[in-house]
Design an enzyme around this catalytic site. Structure first.
Site, PDB file in Angstrom:
ATOM      1  N   GLU A 112       0.849  -1.200   0.000  1.00  0.00           N
ATOM      2  CA  GLU A 112       0.000   0.000   0.000  1.00  0.00           C
ATOM      3  C   GLU A 112       0.872   1.232   0.000  1.00  0.00           C
ATOM      4  O   GLU A 112       2.102   1.146   0.190  1.00  0.00           O
ATOM      5  CB  GLU A 112      -0.954  -0.016   1.214  1.00  0.00           C
ATOM      6  CG  GLU A 112      -2.063  -1.062   1.059  1.00  0.00           C
ATOM      7  CD  GLU A 112      -3.025  -1.129   2.227  1.00  0.00           C
ATOM      8  OE1 GLU A 112      -2.795  -0.436   3.230  1.00  0.00           O
ATOM      9  OE2 GLU A 112      -4.004  -1.882   2.144  1.00  0.00           O
ATOM     10  N   HIS A 237      -9.170   9.566   2.475  1.00  0.00           N
ATOM     11  CA  HIS A 237      -8.710   8.440   1.650  1.00  0.00           C
ATOM     12  C   HIS A 237      -8.862   8.860   0.195  1.00  0.00           C
ATOM     13  O   HIS A 237      -9.908   9.393  -0.199  1.00  0.00           O
ATOM     14  CB  HIS A 237      -9.556   7.195   1.940  1.00  0.00           C
ATOM     15  CG  HIS A 237      -8.934   5.938   1.429  1.00  0.00           C
ATOM     16  ND1 HIS A 237      -8.792   5.657   0.083  1.00  0.00           N
ATOM     17  CD2 HIS A 237      -8.390   4.882   2.085  1.00  0.00           C
ATOM     18  CE1 HIS A 237      -8.205   4.478  -0.061  1.00  0.00           C
ATOM     19  NE2 HIS A 237      -7.940   3.988   1.149  1.00  0.00           N
ATOM     20  N   ARG A 285      -0.980   8.765   1.541  1.00  0.00           N
ATOM     21  CA  ARG A 285      -2.339   9.222   1.231  1.00  0.00           C
ATOM     22  C   ARG A 285      -2.513  10.722   1.136  1.00  0.00           C
ATOM     23  O   ARG A 285      -3.304  11.209   0.352  1.00  0.00           O
ATOM     24  CB  ARG A 285      -3.268   8.741   2.334  1.00  0.00           C
ATOM     25  CG  ARG A 285      -3.732   7.400   2.049  1.00  0.00           C
ATOM     26  CD  ARG A 285      -4.661   6.952   3.088  1.00  0.00           C
ATOM     27  NE  ARG A 285      -4.643   5.517   2.956  1.00  0.00           N
ATOM     28  CZ  ARG A 285      -5.096   4.687   3.845  1.00  0.00           C
ATOM     29  NH1 ARG A 285      -5.617   5.152   4.953  1.00  0.00           N
ATOM     30  NH2 ARG A 285      -5.042   3.412   3.638  1.00  0.00           N
ATOM     31  N   HIS A 346     -11.678   9.791   6.140  1.00  0.00           N
ATOM     32  CA  HIS A 346     -11.458   8.363   6.385  1.00  0.00           C
ATOM     33  C   HIS A 346     -10.996   8.063   7.801  1.00  0.00           C
ATOM     34  O   HIS A 346     -11.413   7.068   8.389  1.00  0.00           O
ATOM     35  CB  HIS A 346     -10.410   7.883   5.385  1.00  0.00           C
ATOM     36  CG  HIS A 346     -10.097   6.420   5.450  1.00  0.00           C
ATOM     37  ND1 HIS A 346     -11.030   5.448   5.157  1.00  0.00           N
ATOM     38  CD2 HIS A 346      -8.947   5.765   5.757  1.00  0.00           C
ATOM     39  CE1 HIS A 346     -10.464   4.255   5.282  1.00  0.00           C
ATOM     40  NE2 HIS A 346      -9.208   4.413   5.665  1.00  0.00           N
ATOM     41  N   ARG A 381      -1.334   9.215   8.838  1.00  0.00           N
ATOM     42  CA  ARG A 381      -1.170   7.781   9.122  1.00  0.00           C
ATOM     43  C   ARG A 381      -0.734   7.010   7.885  1.00  0.00           C
ATOM     44  O   ARG A 381      -1.280   7.208   6.799  1.00  0.00           O
ATOM     45  CB  ARG A 381      -2.494   7.211   9.625  1.00  0.00           C
ATOM     46  CG  ARG A 381      -2.502   5.706   9.737  1.00  0.00           C
ATOM     47  CD  ARG A 381      -3.739   5.212  10.426  1.00  0.00           C
ATOM     48  NE  ARG A 381      -4.927   5.285   9.622  1.00  0.00           N
ATOM     49  CZ  ARG A 381      -5.318   4.352   8.747  1.00  0.00           C
ATOM     50  NH1 ARG A 381      -4.564   3.280   8.523  1.00  0.00           N
ATOM     51  NH2 ARG A 381      -6.452   4.497   8.094  1.00  0.00           N
TER      52      ARG A 381
HETATM   53  P1  FAD Z   1     -14.192   0.963  15.615  1.00  0.00           P
HETATM   54  O1  FAD Z   1     -13.851  -0.272  14.913  1.00  0.00           O
HETATM   55  O2  FAD Z   1     -14.742   2.056  14.795  1.00  0.00           O
HETATM   56  O3  FAD Z   1     -15.222   0.613  16.762  1.00  0.00           O
HETATM   57  C1  FAD Z   1     -15.839   1.641  17.499  1.00  0.00           C
HETATM   58  C2  FAD Z   1     -16.945   1.031  18.325  1.00  0.00           C
HETATM   59  O4  FAD Z   1     -17.423   1.986  19.262  1.00  0.00           O
HETATM   60  C3  FAD Z   1     -18.150   0.598  17.524  1.00  0.00           C
HETATM   61  O5  FAD Z   1     -18.573  -0.633  18.042  1.00  0.00           O
HETATM   62  C4  FAD Z   1     -19.184   1.684  17.831  1.00  0.00           C
HETATM   63  O6  FAD Z   1     -20.524   1.262  17.701  1.00  0.00           O
HETATM   64  C5  FAD Z   1     -18.832   1.976  19.259  1.00  0.00           C
HETATM   65  N1  FAD Z   1     -19.277   3.285  19.767  1.00  0.00           N
HETATM   66  C6  FAD Z   1     -18.988   4.511  19.271  1.00  0.00           C
HETATM   67  N2  FAD Z   1     -19.550   5.457  20.037  1.00  0.00           N
HETATM   68  C7  FAD Z   1     -20.210   4.824  21.033  1.00  0.00           C
HETATM   69  C8  FAD Z   1     -21.006   5.246  22.124  1.00  0.00           C
HETATM   70  N3  FAD Z   1     -21.281   6.540  22.356  1.00  0.00           N
HETATM   71  N4  FAD Z   1     -21.531   4.310  22.946  1.00  0.00           N
HETATM   72  C9  FAD Z   1     -21.313   2.997  22.724  1.00  0.00           C
HETATM   73  N5  FAD Z   1     -20.574   2.538  21.692  1.00  0.00           N
HETATM   74  C10 FAD Z   1     -20.040   3.444  20.870  1.00  0.00           C
HETATM   75  N6  FAD Z   1      -7.271   0.487   8.895  1.00  0.00           N
HETATM   76  C11 FAD Z   1      -6.273  -0.381   8.654  1.00  0.00           C
HETATM   77  O7  FAD Z   1      -5.298  -0.452   9.406  1.00  0.00           O
HETATM   78  N7  FAD Z   1      -6.343  -1.226   7.577  1.00  0.00           N
HETATM   79  C12 FAD Z   1      -7.381  -1.205   6.712  1.00  0.00           C
HETATM   80  O8  FAD Z   1      -7.420  -1.991   5.776  1.00  0.00           O
HETATM   81  C13 FAD Z   1      -8.428  -0.285   6.934  1.00  0.00           C
HETATM   82  N8  FAD Z   1      -9.473  -0.198   6.069  1.00  0.00           N
HETATM   83  C14 FAD Z   1     -10.506   0.644   6.366  1.00  0.00           C
HETATM   84  C15 FAD Z   1     -11.629   0.663   5.529  1.00  0.00           C
HETATM   85  C16 FAD Z   1     -12.711   1.457   5.844  1.00  0.00           C
HETATM   86  C17 FAD Z   1     -13.910   1.476   4.939  1.00  0.00           C
HETATM   87  C18 FAD Z   1     -12.686   2.261   7.011  1.00  0.00           C
HETATM   88  C19 FAD Z   1     -13.854   3.121   7.375  1.00  0.00           C
HETATM   89  C20 FAD Z   1     -11.564   2.264   7.829  1.00  0.00           C
HETATM   90  C21 FAD Z   1     -10.472   1.463   7.515  1.00  0.00           C
HETATM   91  N9  FAD Z   1      -9.346   1.434   8.330  1.00  0.00           N
HETATM   92  C22 FAD Z   1      -8.335   0.549   8.071  1.00  0.00           C
HETATM   93  C23 FAD Z   1      -9.329   2.168   9.597  1.00  0.00           C
HETATM   94  C24 FAD Z   1      -9.684   1.176  10.723  1.00  0.00           C
HETATM   95  O9  FAD Z   1     -10.670   0.306  10.279  1.00  0.00           O
HETATM   96  C25 FAD Z   1     -10.175   1.876  11.976  1.00  0.00           C
HETATM   97  O10 FAD Z   1      -9.335   2.933  12.311  1.00  0.00           O
HETATM   98  C26 FAD Z   1     -10.203   0.886  13.125  1.00  0.00           C
HETATM   99  O11 FAD Z   1     -10.976  -0.233  12.772  1.00  0.00           O
HETATM  100  C27 FAD Z   1     -10.748   1.524  14.374  1.00  0.00           C
HETATM  101  O12 FAD Z   1     -10.945   0.527  15.330  1.00  0.00           O
HETATM  102  P2  FAD Z   1     -11.532   0.918  16.759  1.00  0.00           P
HETATM  103  O13 FAD Z   1     -11.645  -0.330  17.536  1.00  0.00           O
HETATM  104  O14 FAD Z   1     -10.728   2.021  17.311  1.00  0.00           O
HETATM  105  O15 FAD Z   1     -12.962   1.531  16.441  1.00  0.00           O
HETATM  106  C1  SIN Z   2      -7.545   0.587   2.457  1.00  0.00           C
HETATM  107  O1  SIN Z   2      -7.802  -0.610   2.320  1.00  0.00           O
HETATM  108  O2  SIN Z   2      -7.214   1.344   1.545  1.00  0.00           O
HETATM  109  C2  SIN Z   2      -7.661   1.183   3.817  1.00  0.00           C
HETATM  110  C3  SIN Z   2      -6.414   0.941   4.527  1.00  0.00           C
HETATM  111  C4  SIN Z   2      -6.265   1.871   5.687  1.00  0.00           C
HETATM  112  O3  SIN Z   2      -7.123   2.691   5.978  1.00  0.00           O
HETATM  113  O4  SIN Z   2      -5.211   1.759   6.314  1.00  0.00           O
END
Ligand code: FAD
Ligand code: SIN
Length: 550
Positions: A112, A237, A285, A346, A381
């Site tokens: 990537e 993104h 990015r 993103h 990032r």
């Molecule tokens: P999240 O996975 O967002 O979880 C947050 C949780 O908190 C959810 O369950 C939500 O419902 C809950 N929540 C929020 N507010 C409240 C509240 N007030 N009360 C109760 N619950 C609440 N990163 C990578 O490293 N590689 C990738 O390939 C990648 N691809 C991505 C693709 C997409 C489409 C997106 C959107 C992001 C991507 N990212 C990627 C970024 C990465 O997915 C996120 O940064 C990461 O998953 C965040 O994880 P987290 O556990 O911090 O939060």
């Molecule tokens: C992607 O698959 O392009 C998302 C990866 C990331 O957010 O790190």
């Protein structure tokens, strides 16, 4: 339903679930999550999770790539911890049942933007879903863990909520108030509370983030008096699918598609990225998103194209089945058709300020994952470092708490006041909430987007402050709903982003200011910190020393 646990976790993405798993042998855990348990940014992650695994790769190379993408603002000690832990956590995830894609006897490693080596471990193009499912399966077997779905955290319980306003010397968190599906707000007490609420992409009109990403954790922590850092660094993104016929989150076209060879073309058919950076489509990015933005603005186009036409059909469908299927559903056949793409909000590089063990500036309050700012990402990032950061720092926070369990709560059980909803009544004008949400999203997209200026930021701030006053008023007199809670948090987060952006008078990483087009290391090699209305900068050297000592 239990309302006391050793640990209360807010959020069920990678950070919250991994933390819960790791502490579940040493205490009871309540996970509060505002929709169904799998609904999270994690569940939509496509590209993968970065780790130094190839023989030709090295920790130093991954560290250097991360620091380079971060444009001088990464905290090296945090980056080192994350990168060196990566192979081990990948192995742990594998042992938990995550089926990463293999090539023969080894893991298949994708590429990537900004990475000098192939190091993206993935489950085809649905890595997040595979991780989320494995973690939820593992937790389902733990009798010490209780997941409460459709429970929206409203406010952290701190000294402010103690009877008679009794406060401890250091600001302390005793748990959280959460709105349950029956419309009641209940207290959830804990020895330690983990914020794992993810990002805030929803504050922008165009985002890859699902509707849950409303910045609740950052807003709650800010209101509770925690230090918040680097909110100006919002990552766009480069390649979200352009489809104006569908409202809602933009479908992501993973960077891994460019890693596998796809190229970007403007609407005149030119492969423009070679004019912007030697690394062309695989530049970090911020570079690619800015270049696309520039091409679209100068040519007056609504999107650019992602071209896979030179790629093998079998390879495309095997490696990217989710993307190929979703494109086909929308009438785009891969690889024969080019994909129309645009940048979309993103990822939030800033968040609740933490040390290397997830400790925030509030006692008993921890934060991990996208809601936290560990210093790993600096001003931008590196791709696929987010899932990695989430899992590594969740594990570290858990180890810290298992080794240093906080004292059980005592008098707080009686002293923390129940939620006071007197004076609130059902309001009829719910349309106001929907309208304010849209207005906020447009203001942020138009004035606090990829390229900013003082004039635009000032204009945004004035509008956000008007919205804030209106929403606060509404909040005080209205019976709570998840939508109102989210709107209030989104306004707070928009304000934090805009204030931080106004403070930083330079261009660096994801923060591009037309009035200050260059980085300025003499004044701005610092983190932007915010607490209780005050914004200030803390030089990186001070922070690097603090973190190294931990
Ligand atoms: P999240 O996975 O967002 O979880 C947050 C949780 O908190 C959810 O369950 C939500 O419902 C809950 N929540 C929020 N507010 C409240 C509240 N007030 N009360 C109760 N619950 C609440 N990163 C990578 O490293 N590689 C990738 O390939 C990648 N691809 C991505 C693709 C997409 C489409 C997106 C959107 C992001 C991507 N990212 C990627 C970024 C990465 O997915 C996120 O940064 C990461 O998953 C965040 O994880 P987290 O556990 O911090 O939060
Ligand atoms: C992607 O698959 O392009 C998302 C990866 C990331 O957010 O790190």
């Amino acid at each position: 339903m239990p309302q006391y646990a050793d640990y209360v976790v807010i959020g069920s993405g990678i950070a919250g679930l991994y933390f819960a798993l790791k502490v579940s042998d040493s205490g009871s855990v309540i996970i509060l999550t505002k929709k169904q348990q799998a609904e999270s940014n994690t569940n939509y992650a496509q590209g993968g999770i970065s780790a130094t695994i190839a023989e030709t790769d090295s920790f130093d190379a991954h560290i250097e790539d991360t620091l380079r993408a971060g444009a001088g603002l990464c905290h090296r000690p945090a980056v080192e911890v994350m990168v060196r832990s990566a192979p081990h956590v990948i192995e742990e995830l594998r042992m938990l049942g995550v089926h990463f894609t293999r090539r023969g006897r080894t893991l298949d490693l994708g590429r990537e933007g900004g990475h000098s080596h192939n190091r993206i471990v993935h489950a085809r193009d649905a890595t997040g879903r595979a991780i989320e499912a494995a973690l939820l399966d593992a937790l389902a077997k733990r009798t010490t863990v209780h997941i409460v779905e459709h429970a929206t955290a409203v406010e952290l319980m701190t000294g402010h909520h103690r009877r008679g306003g009794k406060r401890s010397a250091a600001p302390t968190c005793y748990g959280v108030y959460a709105l349950l599906p029956n419309g009641q707000v209940e207290r959830f007490f804990a020895r330690a509370t983990l914020l794992a609420t993810g990002g805030c992409g929803q504050v922008y009109a165009h985002t890859t983030n699902p509707p849950i990403a409303t910045g609740d954790g950052v807003a709650m922590a800010y209101r509770a008096g925690a230090t918040i850092a680097n909110m100006e660094f919002i990552q766009f993104h480069p390649t979200a699918l352009y489809d104006p016929s569908r409202p809602g989150p933009a479908f992501l076209i993973s960077e891994a598609v460019r890693g596998a060879g796809a190229v970007l073309r403007n609407c005149g058919g030119e492969r423009f990225m070679v004019r912007y950076d030697d690394r062309a489509e695989l530049a970090p990015r911020d570079v690619v998103a800015r270049a696309i933005d520039h091409e679209m603005k100068t040519r007056g186009d609504r999107h650019v194209w992602l071209d896979l036409r030179h790629m093998e059909k079998r390879e495309v469908w095997e490696r990217f089945p989710t993307i190929a299927r979703e494109c086909a559903r929308r009438g785009i056949q891969l690889p024969e058709d080019m994909i129309p793409v645009v940048p979309a909000a993103h990822y939030c590089c800033g968040g609740v300020w933490t040390d290397l063990y997830g400790r925030t500036s509030i006692e008993r309050l921890f934060a991990c994952g996208e809601v936290a700012c560990t210093g790993v990402h600096g001003a931008n990032r590196l791709a696929s470092n987010s899932l990695l950061e989430g899992v590594v720092f969740a594990k570290r926070a858990a180890s810290y708490l298992v080794a240093h369990p906080p004292a059980p709560l005592g008098a707080e059980f009686d002293e923390i006041l129940p939620w006071d909803d007197s004076g609130t009544a059902n309001a009829e004008e719910w349309v106001l909430v929907a309208h304010d949400r849209q207005e906020l999203q447009s203001v942020m997209w138009d004035y606090v987007g990829i390229v900013r200026s003082e004039l635009r930021l000032q204009r945004a701030l004035r509008r956000i402050e008007l919205l804030r006053d209106e929403v606060e008023e509404f909040y005080r007199r209205t019976k709570l709903t998840p939508e109102l809670i989210e709107l209030r948090n989104m306004v707070t987060v928009a304000w934090l982003i805009t204030q931080s952006a106004l403070h930083r008078k330079e261009s660096r990483g994801l923060h591009t200011m037309s009035d200050y087009p260059l980085p300025d290391d003499t004044r701005w090699r610092c983190d932007t910190l915010l607490r209780q209305g005050r914004v200030w900068c803390r030089p990186l050297t001070d922070i690097a020393c603090d973190k190294a000592g931990q």
